[in-house]
Design an enzyme around this catalytic site. Structure first.
Site, PDB file in Angstrom:
ATOM      1  N   ARG A  14     -62.748  66.987   6.822  1.00  0.00           N
ATOM      2  CA  ARG A  14     -63.538  66.463   7.942  1.00  0.00           C
ATOM      3  C   ARG A  14     -62.645  65.656   8.894  1.00  0.00           C
ATOM      4  NH1 ARG A  14     -64.808  62.440  11.294  1.00  0.00           N
ATOM      5  NH2 ARG A  14     -64.521  60.976   9.568  1.00  0.00           N
ATOM      6  N   ASP A  15     -62.219  64.494   8.463  1.00  0.00           N
ATOM      7  CA  ASP A  15     -61.452  63.608   9.344  1.00  0.00           C
ATOM      8  C   ASP A  15     -60.155  64.285   9.786  1.00  0.00           C
ATOM      9  OD1 ASP A  15     -60.882  61.278  10.730  1.00  0.00           O
ATOM     10  OD2 ASP A  15     -60.075  60.216   9.003  1.00  0.00           O
ATOM     11  N   HIS A 206     -59.046  52.853   3.850  1.00  0.00           N
ATOM     12  CA  HIS A 206     -58.768  54.101   4.583  1.00  0.00           C
ATOM     13  C   HIS A 206     -57.596  53.774   5.509  1.00  0.00           C
ATOM     14  CE1 HIS A 206     -60.265  57.729   7.005  1.00  0.00           C
ATOM     15  NE2 HIS A 206     -59.362  57.169   7.800  1.00  0.00           N
ATOM     16  N   HIS A 208     -54.102  54.730   7.802  1.00  0.00           N
ATOM     17  CA  HIS A 208     -53.330  55.732   8.541  1.00  0.00           C
ATOM     18  C   HIS A 208     -51.862  55.335   8.483  1.00  0.00           C
ATOM     19  CE1 HIS A 208     -56.495  58.101  10.941  1.00  0.00           C
ATOM     20  NE2 HIS A 208     -57.055  57.593   9.864  1.00  0.00           N
ATOM     21  N   CYS A 239     -52.654  61.829  14.703  1.00  0.00           N
ATOM     22  CA  CYS A 239     -53.215  60.613  15.295  1.00  0.00           C
ATOM     23  C   CYS A 239     -53.754  60.909  16.680  1.00  0.00           C
ATOM     24  CB  CYS A 239     -52.127  59.547  15.399  1.00  0.00           C
ATOM     25  SG  CYS A 239     -52.672  58.071  16.262  1.00  0.00           S
ATOM     26  N   ASN A 248     -53.781  60.149   9.146  1.00  0.00           N
ATOM     27  CA  ASN A 248     -54.168  59.793   7.783  1.00  0.00           C
ATOM     28  C   ASN A 248     -52.992  59.844   6.814  1.00  0.00           C
ATOM     29  OD1 ASN A 248     -57.201  59.554   7.456  1.00  0.00           O
ATOM     30  ND2 ASN A 248     -57.073  61.466   8.617  1.00  0.00           N
TER      31      ASN A 248
END
Lengths: 307, 307
Positions: A14-15, A206, A208, A239, A248
């Site tokens: 998803r992300d 979460h 990055h 990004c 991520n």
């Protein structure tokens, strides 16, 4: 103090894929989710029920959810921005609904044209419907360690959003360093503050890797007792705020870290490395996972000669 | 506990460029060293007086040392494998001599065809000559967190090499994770053990980012009070043991970390990012610094639109 076991939430399908311009075939997405679950990932953020006009990459959300093989015990999460999205999620038998909001006022205004408070309040009907349907509810707080527009984000602001999401009934809350500017000291402060208002074991990190700090921040969060971590296989996603920069943190790097620390994840790193290679080839982009590349290369070439 | 100030030792011009197959013009090397010193790096590992047959890239060691502008207070280090190399270093007025040895028996045998103990003993004349000449002496311990041949390396073995290097009169000793397999727990254990036999403030951490763990390991070493860190601008060097994998941690990422932790380095991050861009263009390879890429891109493009 450091947990002996953590949960890895895989957000690549998803992300990660959401940022890919080229449409990824539904079959590939389904295979990705299935292989991740087989590798031992117990929570896969699988797709997003959003307007296909906004995010065309996720226009096959229903087909993805219908196509995946449900593994008993695995949680398949979906992002739902509104009631319409929620209806799709409900029909698709998603296990978990993800709602979201920024800890940065500037980000909230620029991105969704409303205040933080309004943005969270808008999720009330979705949250209520999810709870009524007996679904898990997760709240994701973006820009918790920095904002592309306002720069610093106060800890008070993060705590305020945690409390609002708690009030909506969230079972799990993500502290997200959306732009990767966070460093370990700040990470520890934010994680400590968040657990003063929400149970530690249901908070997640979460991170990055845009500034190369994600693994340092995860180690910092572990020192604060955080037991849930998001990651994206092969570092899928990039990004959106800096072209060509890393997004991520890669799941391979996170699982490698946990293995080295003797922390149980239940995830098979070798399988994960293969999945990273599979999806990188499928979208024709190099993996951004350092552990993934090192392990894959070593398997293929053996140890190179000494320099 | 965490230091308020650290020293960054830049190893790009030597440890980094040494792995480049294409010869880098002497002028470029000189510019690199000069710019690094201008950016506030107080210790630059500048070149290596080795046989040009073994390492043709370093065949211009004398010319590099003659060409650089000495900045008062900056330490210019050179690697010297033997007395012949030492003579070159002495003539070139190097400030610091670097000798080296592995903590892994298998690595020592495969790489230099002798035992660890023999490899260190061979440096006795160099060490003595360096001390007699009033030069600083640094000992670098490779494979301190893992070996490409034997895998695990015992902490006792690292401590043994620290003691041997101490006995040679080393002013500073590097604990190097040559293949980047280390993780924070092991890093802390090794750093704690090393400072039981050698002063903490003269121990350094040299981490490779091959498995994405370097920043986590540096944070771990900071928690053990380590005050000196090696890094390579733009991540110059790659990994000689896995083709295409990452090598030295990038100086930009390390300085970004320290800035975020409020730890003084004296290094100007903006200048460093420019230097990373300069040398990456000069050798025609992409930078492996994540912070470098993010900062450079942001400067060029501004903040990209929200996804």
């Amino acid at each position: 103090m450091i947990p002996s076991k953590v949960k890895i939430v895989e957000v690549g399908p998803r992300d990660g894929l959401q940022n890919e311009k080229q449409f990824v075939p539904t079959e590939t997405k389904i295979e990705l989710v299935n292989r991740l679950a087989s590798a031992g990932i117990v929570n896969v953020e699988s797709t997003s029920f959003v307007s296909p006009k906004w995010v065309p990459q996720m226009s096959d959300a229903a087909a993805v959810m219908a196509g995946i093989q449900r593994r008993p015990g695995t949680i398949y999460s979906v992002l739902t921005p509104n009631m319409r999205g929620f209806e799709g999620a409900l029909e698709s038998k998603a296990d978990e609904i993800v709602i979201f909001g920024a800890a940065s006022e500037a980000f909230s205004q620029k991105n969704i044209n409303c205040s933080i408070a309004e943005s969270i309040a808008r999720f009330e009907p979705v949250a209520k419907a999810a709870k009524d349907a007996g679904m898990r509810l997760r709240g994701s707080i973006s820009c918790a360690l920095g904002c592309p527009y306002q720069g610093e984000v106060s800890i008070e602001s993060v705590v305020d959003v945690v409390e609002r999401m708690k009030a909506l009934g969230c079972d799990e809350i993500d502290i997200a360093d959306t732009i990767g500017t966070g460093t370990p000291k700040r990470t520890r402060e934010v994680m400590a503050a968040a657990q003063s208002v929400f149970p530690r074991e249901r908070l997640s990190g979460h991170f990055h890797d845009t500034y190369g700090q994600a693994i340092g921040n995860i180690y910092a969060a572990l020192l604060e007792g955080i037991e849930i971590y998001h990651a994206s296989v092969a570092g899928l996603g990039g990004c959106p705020y800096a072209k060509g920069a890393t997004g991520n943190v890669a799941t391979e790097d996170v699982v490698y870290l946990m293995n080295g620390l003797g922390i149980e994840t239940g995830v098979d790193l070798d399988q994960l490395v293969e999945i990273g290679d599979f999806i990188s080839r499928a979208i024709d982009k190099p993996s951004s996972s350092r552990a993934g590349k090192a392990i894959f290369t070593k398997k293929r070439d053996g140890v190179a000669a000494c320099a």
